[in-house]
Motif scaffolding. Sequence first.
Motif, PDB file in Angstrom:
ATOM      1  N   ARG A 174       8.068 -65.598 -26.089  1.00 51.36           N
ATOM      2  CA  ARG A 174       8.739 -64.829 -25.021  1.00 51.36           C
ATOM      3  C   ARG A 174      10.057 -64.237 -25.494  1.00 51.36           C
ATOM      4  O   ARG A 174      11.067 -64.299 -24.791  1.00 51.36           O
TER       5      ARG A 174
ATOM      6  N   ILE B  63       8.307 -68.789 -16.477  1.00 46.80           N
ATOM      7  CA  ILE B  63       7.164 -69.693 -16.437  1.00 46.80           C
ATOM      8  C   ILE B  63       5.891 -68.944 -16.024  1.00 46.80           C
ATOM      9  O   ILE B  63       4.810 -69.176 -16.566  1.00 46.80           O
TER      10      ILE B  63
ATOM     11  N   HIS C  62      12.040 -83.009 -13.992  1.00 48.52           N
ATOM     12  CA  HIS C  62      13.107 -82.036 -14.239  1.00 48.52           C
ATOM     13  C   HIS C  62      14.081 -82.092 -13.058  1.00 48.52           C
ATOM     14  O   HIS C  62      13.649 -81.908 -11.912  1.00 48.52           O
TER      15      HIS C  62
ATOM     16  N   GLU D 161      19.165 -79.074 -13.171  1.00 47.83           N
ATOM     17  CA  GLU D 161      19.438 -78.105 -14.239  1.00 47.83           C
ATOM     18  C   GLU D 161      20.222 -76.922 -13.695  1.00 47.83           C
ATOM     19  O   GLU D 161      21.064 -76.346 -14.386  1.00 47.83           O
TER      20      GLU D 161
ATOM     21  N   ASN E 155       9.894 -75.367 -25.800  1.00 44.22           N
ATOM     22  CA  ASN E 155       9.080 -74.501 -24.936  1.00 44.22           C
ATOM     23  C   ASN E 155       9.411 -73.048 -25.256  1.00 44.22           C
ATOM     24  O   ASN E 155      10.437 -72.767 -25.873  1.00 44.22           O
TER      25      ASN E 155
ATOM     26  N   SER F   9      12.992 -71.526 -22.646  1.00 47.87           N
ATOM     27  CA  SER F   9      14.387 -71.971 -22.648  1.00 47.87           C
ATOM     28  C   SER F   9      14.782 -72.745 -23.903  1.00 47.87           C
ATOM     29  O   SER F   9      15.970 -73.056 -24.070  1.00 47.87           O
TER      30      SER F   9
HETATM   31  O1  NIG Z   1      12.509 -77.452 -19.196  1.00 43.12           O
HETATM   32  N1  NIG Z   1      13.225 -76.024 -16.495  1.00 43.12           N
HETATM   33  C1  NIG Z   1      12.024 -75.911 -16.413  1.00 43.12           C
HETATM   34  N2  NIG Z   1      11.123 -75.759 -17.356  1.00 43.12           N
HETATM   35  C2  NIG Z   1      11.345 -75.515 -18.726  1.00 43.12           C
HETATM   36  C3  NIG Z   1      11.406 -74.063 -19.014  1.00 43.12           C
HETATM   37  C4  NIG Z   1      10.105 -73.510 -19.144  1.00 43.12           C
HETATM   38  C5  NIG Z   1      10.067 -72.049 -19.410  1.00 43.12           C
HETATM   39  O2  NIG Z   1      11.039 -71.299 -19.217  1.00 43.12           O
HETATM   40  O3  NIG Z   1       8.985 -71.666 -19.814  1.00 43.12           O
HETATM   41  C6  NIG Z   1      12.559 -76.218 -19.198  1.00 43.12           C
HETATM   42  O4  NIG Z   1      13.560 -75.649 -19.578  1.00 43.12           O
END
Ligand code: NIG
Length: 411
Positions: free
Chosen positions: A87, A110, A248, A251, A324, A327
């Motif tokens: 991405r 996402i 999660h 954040e 991932n 992020s």
């Molecule tokens: O841990 N915060 C949520 N989910 C992931 C990010 C996933 C993404 O952007 O694809 C995380 O940072």
Amino acid sequence: MRTLVKNIKSLVQTEDKKRIAVCGADMSKLNCIDNAYLIVEGDTIFDFGRMEDLKEENADTIVDAHERFVFPSFCDSHTHLVYAGSREIEYMDKIRGLSYEEIAERGGGILNSAKRLQQASEEELYQDAMQRLEEIIGYGTGAVEIKSGYGLTTAAEIKMLRVIRRLKENSPLTIKANFLGAHGVPLEYRGRQSEFVDLVINEMIPLVAQENLAEFIDVFCDKGFFTVEETDRMLFAGMKYGLVPKIHANELDYSGGIQVGVKYNALSVDHLEYVGKDEIRCLKASQTMPTILPGAAFFLNMPYSPAREMISAGLPVAMASDFNPGSSPSGNMQLILTFACVNYKLTPQEAVNATTLNSAYAMGLSETHGSIARGKKANFFITKPIPTIEYMPYYYGANKVEQVFLNGRKH
Ligand code: NIG
Ligand code: FE
């Protein structure tokens, strides 16, 4: 099959008596044995000690670790490393000034990964993820948690979890699976989010449990994603099926995620950029491991979680990569050591504790992983010649790992 590693400059994170985690001021202590040996029998650590106490040198394999350190493998307790496509376009949007939430709003983030994952075959996902596993092994990881969450439909979530199961069967890494059905709200459920939550509860969770596809259940409990009430419902439902919460939280805001995680005795609550006195008090009264993801905060340029305050309050802290495509597109735990020290002001010793024993706890593995202790899994790495422990975070960006042993075998 016996392996002897001898002349180790320093054997790091040794334990005569196994601990399940390290808290507060104890995090700055790291037991090390200088000029050490380590004996592995089968897939297990059999013995270790000082070279002068080594009785006999007979083994099937002898490795001379002169000038080199031996560390227990990193435990990476939070990743999303099964994904389709990268991405970097959004990365450019971010550089131009759009926020993570704005990108998500536009169907990026996402949802973008979900669209691609839905189209990818199980085989493709498996091959790509296997390659990432090989990459992180080379950086010193020995155990990894992998989440679903880029499926967002029942079929695609099950597909992802089956990929994780295949990885478990075929990789020498110790792998734990986390079902993250509630990672984002699919576009077709916009405005009727609670129906999507119902789908997770009534359809996905029972299927995941029926096929025994995950140990844990995760929810992205945060501003703009899932509410505390929705998280509560999903964790409650998951626990009925034997899934352990590991979520999660906090954040993007003081979202209440930590509190709802603790309410359900979550193994860990992860991210934690927004932590104040109430959150610390709540964590203090729990068995939940506060887990910081320095790669995501760095890459998204977010405020840093108050790690020092948490440690001063006597809490343990774990750190993981969050590998991932959005992020945190890196699973390099050596970089996490550097971020821990530079951005969170942890000492190198605290950073090692955060990425080995405490992160093992955060994935339910501290009985068997995360330290050099007799009877534990023989997952460790031998560094290149390096002068000190502090050099590990200091000499950042380079791979300091020279040899990796997983399950007692050289990889
Ligand atoms: O841990 N915060 C949520 N989910 C992931 C990010 C996933 C993404 O952007 O694809 C995380 O940072
Ligand atoms: Fe994550």
